[in-house]
Design a protein around this motif. Structure first.
Motif, short mmCIF file in Angstrom:
data_model
loop_
_atom_site.label_atom_id
_atom_site.label_comp_id
_atom_site.label_asym_id
_atom_site.label_seq_id
_atom_site.Cartn_x
_atom_site.Cartn_y
_atom_site.Cartn_z
N PRO A 1 0.81 -1.22 0.00
CA PRO A 1 0.00 0.00 0.00
C PRO A 1 0.85 1.27 0.00
N PHE A 2 2.01 1.21 0.63
CA PHE A 2 2.86 2.39 0.68
C PHE A 2 3.51 2.65 -0.67
N LEU A 3 3.93 1.56 -1.31
CA LEU A 3 4.51 1.70 -2.65
C LEU A 3 3.48 2.29 -3.61
N LYS A 4 2.26 1.81 -3.48
CA LYS A 4 1.24 2.18 -4.44
C LYS A 4 0.92 3.67 -4.42
N ALA B 1 -21.54 1.90 4.14
CA ALA B 1 -21.72 2.58 5.41
C ALA B 1 -22.16 4.03 5.17
N LEU B 2 -23.15 4.47 5.94
CA LEU B 2 -23.66 5.82 5.75
C LEU B 2 -23.32 6.74 6.91
N ALA B 3 -22.82 6.19 7.98
CA ALA B 3 -22.51 7.03 9.13
C ALA B 3 -21.23 6.52 9.77
N GLY B 4 -20.65 7.36 10.58
CA GLY B 4 -19.49 6.95 11.34
C GLY B 4 -18.25 6.87 10.50
N PRO B 5 -17.14 6.50 11.13
CA PRO B 5 -15.87 6.44 10.40
C PRO B 5 -15.86 5.31 9.37
N LEU B 6 -15.04 5.48 8.35
CA LEU B 6 -14.92 4.46 7.32
C LEU B 6 -13.61 3.71 7.51
N PRO B 7 -13.55 2.48 6.95
CA PRO B 7 -12.36 1.65 7.18
C PRO B 7 -11.05 2.37 6.86
N ALA B 8 -11.02 3.04 5.72
CA ALA B 8 -9.74 3.62 5.29
C ALA B 8 -9.26 4.71 6.24
N ILE C 1 -4.90 -14.58 8.44
CA ILE C 1 -4.17 -14.28 7.20
C ILE C 1 -5.14 -13.72 6.16
N VAL C 2 -6.30 -14.37 6.06
CA VAL C 2 -7.30 -13.93 5.08
C VAL C 2 -7.87 -12.56 5.48
N ILE C 3 -8.26 -12.43 6.75
CA ILE C 3 -8.87 -11.16 7.18
C ILE C 3 -7.88 -10.01 7.02
N PHE C 4 -6.64 -10.24 7.43
CA PHE C 4 -5.66 -9.15 7.36
C PHE C 4 -5.43 -8.70 5.92
N THR C 5 -5.32 -9.66 5.01
CA THR C 5 -5.08 -9.30 3.62
C THR C 5 -6.31 -8.65 2.99
N PHE C 6 -7.45 -9.31 3.12
CA PHE C 6 -8.62 -8.87 2.38
C PHE C 6 -9.29 -7.66 3.03
N VAL C 7 -9.33 -7.64 4.35
CA VAL C 7 -10.06 -6.55 5.01
C VAL C 7 -9.16 -5.34 5.23
N TYR C 8 -7.95 -5.58 5.71
CA TYR C 8 -7.09 -4.45 6.06
C TYR C 8 -6.27 -3.96 4.86
N LEU C 9 -5.45 -4.85 4.29
CA LEU C 9 -4.51 -4.38 3.27
C LEU C 9 -5.21 -3.98 1.97
N LEU C 10 -6.19 -4.77 1.57
CA LEU C 10 -6.86 -4.48 0.30
C LEU C 10 -7.55 -3.12 0.35
N GLU C 11 -7.92 -2.70 1.54
CA GLU C 11 -8.54 -1.40 1.74
C GLU C 11 -7.65 -0.28 1.22
N PHE C 12 -6.35 -0.49 1.31
CA PHE C 12 -5.41 0.57 0.94
C PHE C 12 -4.82 0.35 -0.45
N ILE C 13 -5.34 -0.63 -1.16
CA ILE C 13 -4.76 -1.00 -2.44
C ILE C 13 -5.69 -0.66 -3.60
N ILE D 1 -0.21 -0.84 13.63
CA ILE D 1 -0.54 -1.61 14.82
C ILE D 1 -1.02 -3.01 14.45
N THR D 2 -1.88 -3.07 13.42
CA THR D 2 -2.42 -4.38 13.05
C THR D 2 -1.34 -5.30 12.52
#
Lengths: 255, 235
Positions: A40-43, B83-90, B222-234, B97-98
């Motif tokens: 994500p940082f690279l991107k 989501a229509l209210a509150g903070p968003l994942p990104a 492994i699945v949650i971290f990649t798909f939920v967290y990292l993919l959010e920023f990709i 930390i994660t």
């Protein structure tokens, strides 16, 4: 290898140790995780933009599948173990993957508007813009000073790329000059920002939209670079006080 | 697995041995054992195709867990961006930390594998130590999750705030619950290994089955971290 994979050591010989192999795999998994984290940082780092944009998301998925397979195959011993265990685990796993893919494609195909999303429909028609179902190009991991440098660079081009994006996507609600439209879009030419005036704030507003008003998320429709360019353009409108502007909403931001 | 809870008849040893042993040895986790000690028979708990019931049961259970977590993660994505209210994942996810807690959980999988390996080498003390390290890493992971959840609530994301809040907390909460169960299981197992309370012929299979559960919890993350967290920023 297979002898060691049967569950019970006979009273006589002990199965040989896999300790070294396990530690080696632990190191490999750590390295893969580190690469995943770096993506994500690279991107979103504009200074090292690549000539060919890698397929980031598939890359990430491939690495995750590798880690999954390595843990199941080696740490859980499934690779060298009996077929019945493979059957018991892998067939429900296949069902789970199918459920996952079905839900994912349904979410895209159905495009279910929720609540506020419906209110944007009229605007959609005007701008020819469809509210994206998947949100979030995300907060860019960029320091504010990097943004400032890129802003200066965009200024050199008279913000032309940003203006192109603005005319395509933002104009319908925010007006030709950024003066805003009643009940549609805020005035972008005053000094007021409801959701913060830093580059980062603006980026998040454009990428993710803002819940509770009509600002939709653009991350699905625009690339990160387009969002950045339009942010620079919008920032350049600050303080131009276009005639007929909508009243100030939010906090006045100096600078 | 509940079949192992069935009342056993001490006279039908041939039929019951497996159940009873499994129940007895598993007093450490969720089974209250039958209490009849056949402890020093040869290893005869192989009841199905010559394979240990307890391990077959664990793989079948983990298969069902795949569908369970597959549905939770799929649901998260089905409602992603709605989501229509509150903070968003990104805006609230903290990759820094994660990624620390992710690394700890990954390393706990390694120490778990080493515990199983040591048990197969008949080294109970080494096994006990690896089990304790694994449990400690798992407990730290849970601690990080408690911090993350309270931080998100502080930022205005609750279970009922939005579709993001609901799907996120249910998915990661169930995972954290599984880790917690695993930590308790491993701690008790380490204690029983330490005290020598378990039938030595069946120690390896008990540690191995606990390991299967623990590794599964890791792969879900492994699945949650990649798909939920990292993919959010990709995207």
């Amino acid at each position: 290898m297979s002898a060691a994979h049967h569950d019970h050591a006979d009273a006589g010989g002990l199965p040989h140790s896999h300790k070294k192999a396990y530690i080696r795999l632990g190191v490999i998994l750590t390295v893969v995780t580190a690469v995943e984290l770096a993506l994500p940082f690279l991107k979103d780092y504009p200074d090292i933009w690549m000539p060919v944009e890698p397929m980031w998301a598939p890359l990430l998925v491939v690495m995750s599948v590798f880690k999954f397979g390595a843990v199941v195959g080696e740490f859980m011993h499934l690779r060298g173990d009996r077929d019945i265990y493979k059957f018991l685990f892998l067939s429900p796993l296949a069902i789970a993957v199918i459920i996952f893919l079905l839900l994912g494609s349904l979410a895209v195909a159905l495009f279910l508007p929720f609540g506020e999303g419906v209110a944007v429909t009229a605007v959609d028609v005007k701008s020819g813009y469809v509210r994206p179902t998947k949100s979030s190009g995300a907060e860019p991991p960029l320091a504010e000073d990097k943004f400032k440098a890129a802003f200066a660079e965009a200024k050199g081009k008279n913000f032309a790329p940003g203006k192109t994006v603005y005319d395509k996507v933002c104009k319908a609600c925010h007006g030709d000059m950024g003066e805003g439209k009643a009940a549609l879009g805020f005035n972008l030419t005053d000094d007021c920002y409801k959701y913060g005036g830093s580059f980062k704030d603006l980026y998040v507003t454009v990428a993710d939209g803002r819940a509770g008003n009509k600002m939709p998320a653009q991350a699905g429709a625009l690339k990160s670079e387009e969002i950045r360019q339009v942010v620079y353009y919008i920032r350049s409108l600050k303080g131009t006080n276009a005639p007929g502007g909508q009243p100030c909403v939010g906090d006045k931001v100096a600078d | 697995m509940s079949a192992q809870l069935a009342a056993t008849d001490p006279h039908e040893v041939a039929h019951d041995a497996g159940h009873d042993h499994a129940g007895h040895d598993h007093a450490g986790h969720d089974h209250a054992g039958g209490g009849h000690d056949h402890g020093h028979h040869a290893v005869v708990e192989n009841n199905f195709m010559g394979l240990p019931n307890i391990k077959l049961a664990m793989w079948a259970f983990l298969g069902s867990e795949c569908m369970f977590f597959g549905s939770l993660i799929g649901t998260y994505f089905f409602y992603h961006g709605k989501a229509l209210a509150g903070p968003l994942p990104a805006t609230i996810f903290s990759i820094g930390i994660t990624s620390i807690s992710t690394f700890l959980l990954l390393m706990s999988s390694l120490t778990m594998a080493l515990a199983v390996d040591a048990m197969k080498q008949r080294k109970p003390t080494v096994t006990r130590n690896y089990l304790l390290v694994t449990a400690l890493l798992g407990a730290t992971f849970v601690g990080f999750q408690v911090y993350e959840f309270s931080h998100f609530v502080h930022l205005g994301l609750k279970l009922s705030t939005s579709l993001f809040g609901s799907t996120f907390y249910v998915m990661t909460g169930f995972h954290g619950g599984h880790v917690t169960v695993g930590v308790i299981w491993l701690t008790m197992l380490a204690f029983l290994v330490h005290k020598g309370k378990l039938n030595p012929t069946k120690l390896p299979i008990n540690v191995e089955v606990a390991g299967l559960y623990w590794h599964f919890v890791d792969i879900v993350w492994i699945v949650i971290f990649t798909f939920v967290y990292l993919l959010e920023f990709i995207q």
